[in-house]
Scaffold this active site. Structure first.
Site, PDB file in Angstrom:
ATOM      1  N   GLY A 219      80.996  15.617  15.224  1.00 23.88           N
ATOM      2  CA  GLY A 219      81.110  14.970  13.876  1.00 23.88           C
ATOM      3  C   GLY A 219      79.673  15.014  13.436  1.00 23.88           C
ATOM      4  O   GLY A 219      78.820  15.051  14.164  1.00 23.88           O
TER       5      GLY A 219
ATOM      6  N   GLN B  65      72.740  11.396   8.647  1.00 27.36           N
ATOM      7  CA  GLN B  65      71.971  11.996   9.497  1.00 27.36           C
ATOM      8  C   GLN B  65      70.878  12.994   9.337  1.00 27.36           C
ATOM      9  O   GLN B  65      70.196  13.341   9.867  1.00 27.36           O
ATOM     10  CB  GLN B  65      72.999  12.191  10.990  1.00 27.36           C
ATOM     11  CG  GLN B  65      73.578  11.234  11.458  1.00 27.36           C
ATOM     12  CD  GLN B  65      75.010  11.754  12.425  1.00 27.36           C
ATOM     13  OE1 GLN B  65      75.909  12.110  12.254  1.00 27.36           O
ATOM     14  NE2 GLN B  65      74.506  11.876  13.837  1.00 27.36           N
TER      15      GLN B  65
ATOM     16  N   CYS C 102      75.591  10.293  20.395  1.00 26.07           N
ATOM     17  CA  CYS C 102      75.274  10.632  18.914  1.00 26.07           C
ATOM     18  C   CYS C 102      74.029  11.760  18.753  1.00 26.07           C
ATOM     19  O   CYS C 102      73.246  11.501  19.584  1.00 26.07           O
ATOM     20  CB  CYS C 102      75.095   9.314  18.169  1.00 26.07           C
ATOM     21  SG  CYS C 102      74.548   9.363  16.295  1.00 26.07           S
ATOM     22  N   LEU C 103      74.386  12.655  17.699  1.00 30.96           N
ATOM     23  CA  LEU C 103      73.412  13.569  17.670  1.00 30.96           C
ATOM     24  C   LEU C 103      71.868  13.121  17.292  1.00 30.96           C
ATOM     25  O   LEU C 103      71.261  13.567  17.441  1.00 30.96           O
ATOM     26  CB  LEU C 103      73.707  14.675  16.569  1.00 30.96           C
ATOM     27  CG  LEU C 103      74.915  15.463  16.927  1.00 30.96           C
ATOM     28  CD1 LEU C 103      75.318  16.288  15.830  1.00 30.96           C
ATOM     29  CD2 LEU C 103      74.588  16.245  18.345  1.00 30.96           C
TER      30      LEU C 103
ATOM     31  N   HIS D 292      82.963   6.100  14.248  1.00 33.23           N
ATOM     32  CA  HIS D 292      81.427   6.248  14.288  1.00 33.23           C
ATOM     33  C   HIS D 292      80.714   6.852  13.232  1.00 33.23           C
ATOM     34  O   HIS D 292      79.742   6.455  12.857  1.00 33.23           O
ATOM     35  CB  HIS D 292      81.311   7.234  15.838  1.00 33.23           C
ATOM     36  CG  HIS D 292      80.144   7.587  15.958  1.00 33.23           C
ATOM     37  ND1 HIS D 292      79.386   7.332  16.959  1.00 33.23           N
ATOM     38  CD2 HIS D 292      79.434   8.615  15.355  1.00 33.23           C
ATOM     39  CE1 HIS D 292      78.244   8.072  17.065  1.00 33.23           C
ATOM     40  NE2 HIS D 292      78.074   8.680  15.838  1.00 33.23           N
ATOM     41  N   GLU D 293      81.441   7.867  12.505  1.00 34.99           N
ATOM     42  CA  GLU D 293      81.031   8.560  11.332  1.00 34.99           C
ATOM     43  C   GLU D 293      80.890   7.394  10.063  1.00 34.99           C
ATOM     44  O   GLU D 293      79.810   7.307   9.413  1.00 34.99           O
ATOM     45  CB  GLU D 293      81.523   9.685  11.059  1.00 34.99           C
ATOM     46  CG  GLU D 293      81.722  10.781  11.963  1.00 34.99           C
ATOM     47  CD  GLU D 293      80.457  11.135  12.621  1.00 34.99           C
ATOM     48  OE1 GLU D 293      79.515  10.847  12.109  1.00 34.99           O
ATOM     49  OE2 GLU D 293      80.636  11.772  13.808  1.00 34.99           O
TER      50      GLU D 293
ATOM     51  N   HIS E 203      77.564   5.419  10.428  1.00 33.44           N
ATOM     52  CA  HIS E 203      76.617   6.209   9.876  1.00 33.44           C
ATOM     53  C   HIS E 203      76.399   5.841   8.412  1.00 33.44           C
ATOM     54  O   HIS E 203      75.268   5.535   7.842  1.00 33.44           O
ATOM     55  CB  HIS E 203      76.570   7.375  10.189  1.00 33.44           C
ATOM     56  CG  HIS E 203      76.171   7.969  11.690  1.00 33.44           C
ATOM     57  ND1 HIS E 203      75.013   7.475  12.154  1.00 33.44           N
ATOM     58  CD2 HIS E 203      76.994   8.632  12.550  1.00 33.44           C
ATOM     59  CE1 HIS E 203      74.788   8.242  13.209  1.00 33.44           C
ATOM     60  NE2 HIS E 203      75.778   8.725  13.689  1.00 33.44           N
TER      61      HIS E 203
HETATM   62  O1  GNR Z   1      78.803  14.955  18.864  1.00 31.06           O
HETATM   63  C1  GNR Z   1      79.386  13.499  18.914  1.00 31.06           C
HETATM   64  N1  GNR Z   1      79.832  13.001  20.236  1.00 31.06           N
HETATM   65  C2  GNR Z   1      80.557  11.751  20.258  1.00 31.06           C
HETATM   66  C3  GNR Z   1      81.115  11.233  21.264  1.00 31.06           C
HETATM   67  C4  GNR Z   1      81.865  10.117  21.506  1.00 31.06           C
HETATM   68  C5  GNR Z   1      81.790   9.370  20.451  1.00 31.06           C
HETATM   69  C6  GNR Z   1      81.318   9.796  19.203  1.00 31.06           C
HETATM   70  C7  GNR Z   1      80.615  11.010  19.211  1.00 31.06           C
HETATM   71  S1  GNR Z   1      79.977  11.530  17.577  1.00 31.06           S
HETATM   72  C8  GNR Z   1      78.824  12.547  18.036  1.00 31.06           C
HETATM   73  C9  GNR Z   1      78.437  13.237  16.790  1.00 31.06           C
HETATM   74  C10 GNR Z   1      77.483  12.283  15.954  1.00 31.06           C
HETATM   75  O2  GNR Z   1      76.679  11.825  16.449  1.00 31.06           O
HETATM   76  N2  GNR Z   1      78.189  12.048  15.007  1.00 31.06           N
HETATM   77  O3  GNR Z   1      77.711  11.134  14.142  1.00 31.06           O
HETATM   78 NI    NI Z   2      76.512   9.795  15.401  1.00 33.99          NI
END
Ligand code: GNR
Ligand code: NI
Length: 177
Positions: free
Chosen positions: A46, A51, A92-93, A134-135, A138
């Site tokens: 995601g 980001q 998270c990236l 999670h997104e 953000h």
């Molecule tokens: O790539 C991602 N893997 C992930 C793994 C577990 C819970 C959430 C994520 S999201 C993350 C990509 C990202 O940072 N999205 O904002």
């Molecule tokens: Ni993230």
């Protein structure tokens, strides 16, 4: 299409609250295409516009095995979240190399516009439900490490800042050579 640079924690721009998209036009479709390309390039499931330092309510997700089912969520809103919660290991990236447990609802319903500007409702569970929550965090300026203890968060902050300094030093040395 173009790759965009992903901000790294603790960059203060990650705490910007995104504003709603007014119109799903060519500019937004270019943004979406770039986000999908950037997400696949980084091997993420995601990516939120926040980001890449774009503070509008746009998210892309792909939790498919073959990474060929991109989901586009514009102006997403969670309309229902299950009272049942579970702790999942998250990454998270924008927080590279860090993984820790976060408690989230096991299922959510989301209403959003797609890349054509059509309203749709998505029922998510499992990894998709985790990723959606999670997104959407953000877009509110929230990074998953904010659910961790201040002690853990500070250790992560220090570790990533050091790593970023070392990376910059390496880049300078390469440029001089
Ligand atoms: O790539 C991602 N893997 C992930 C793994 C577990 C819970 C959430 C994520 S999201 C993350 C990509 C990202 O940072 N999205 O904002
Ligand atoms: Ni993230």
């Amino acid at each position: 299409m173009a790759l965009r640079t992903i901000l790294s924690y603790p960059d203060p721009r990650l705490h910007t609250v995104a504003r709603p998209v007014q119109e799903v036009d060519a500019r937004i479709r270019t943004l979406v295409a770039d986000m999908i390309e950037t997400m696949y390039d980084a091997n993420g499931i995601g990516l939120a516009a926040t980001q890449i330092d774009v503070h509008e309510r746009v998210v892309v997700i792909d939790v498919s095995e073959e990474r060929n089912e991109p989901l586009v969520l514009i102006n997403p809103e969670i309309t229902w979240a299950s009272p049942e919660k579970v702790v999942n290991e998250e990454g998270c990236l924008s927080v590279p190399g860090i993984y820790d447990g976060v408690e989230r609802s096991t299922a959510v319903k989301v209403r959003a516009l797609d890349a054509q500007g059509h309203s749709r409702t998505i029922e998510a569970e499992g990894l998709l439900a985790v990723c959606v929550q999670h997104e959407l965090d953000h877009l509110l300026g929230k990074v998953f490490v904010e659910y961790l203890s201040p002690l853990k968060r500070n250790r992560i902050k220090t570790k990533l800042l050091k790593q970023q300094r070392d990376d910059e030093r390496q880049a300078r040395r390469r440029a001089e050579a």
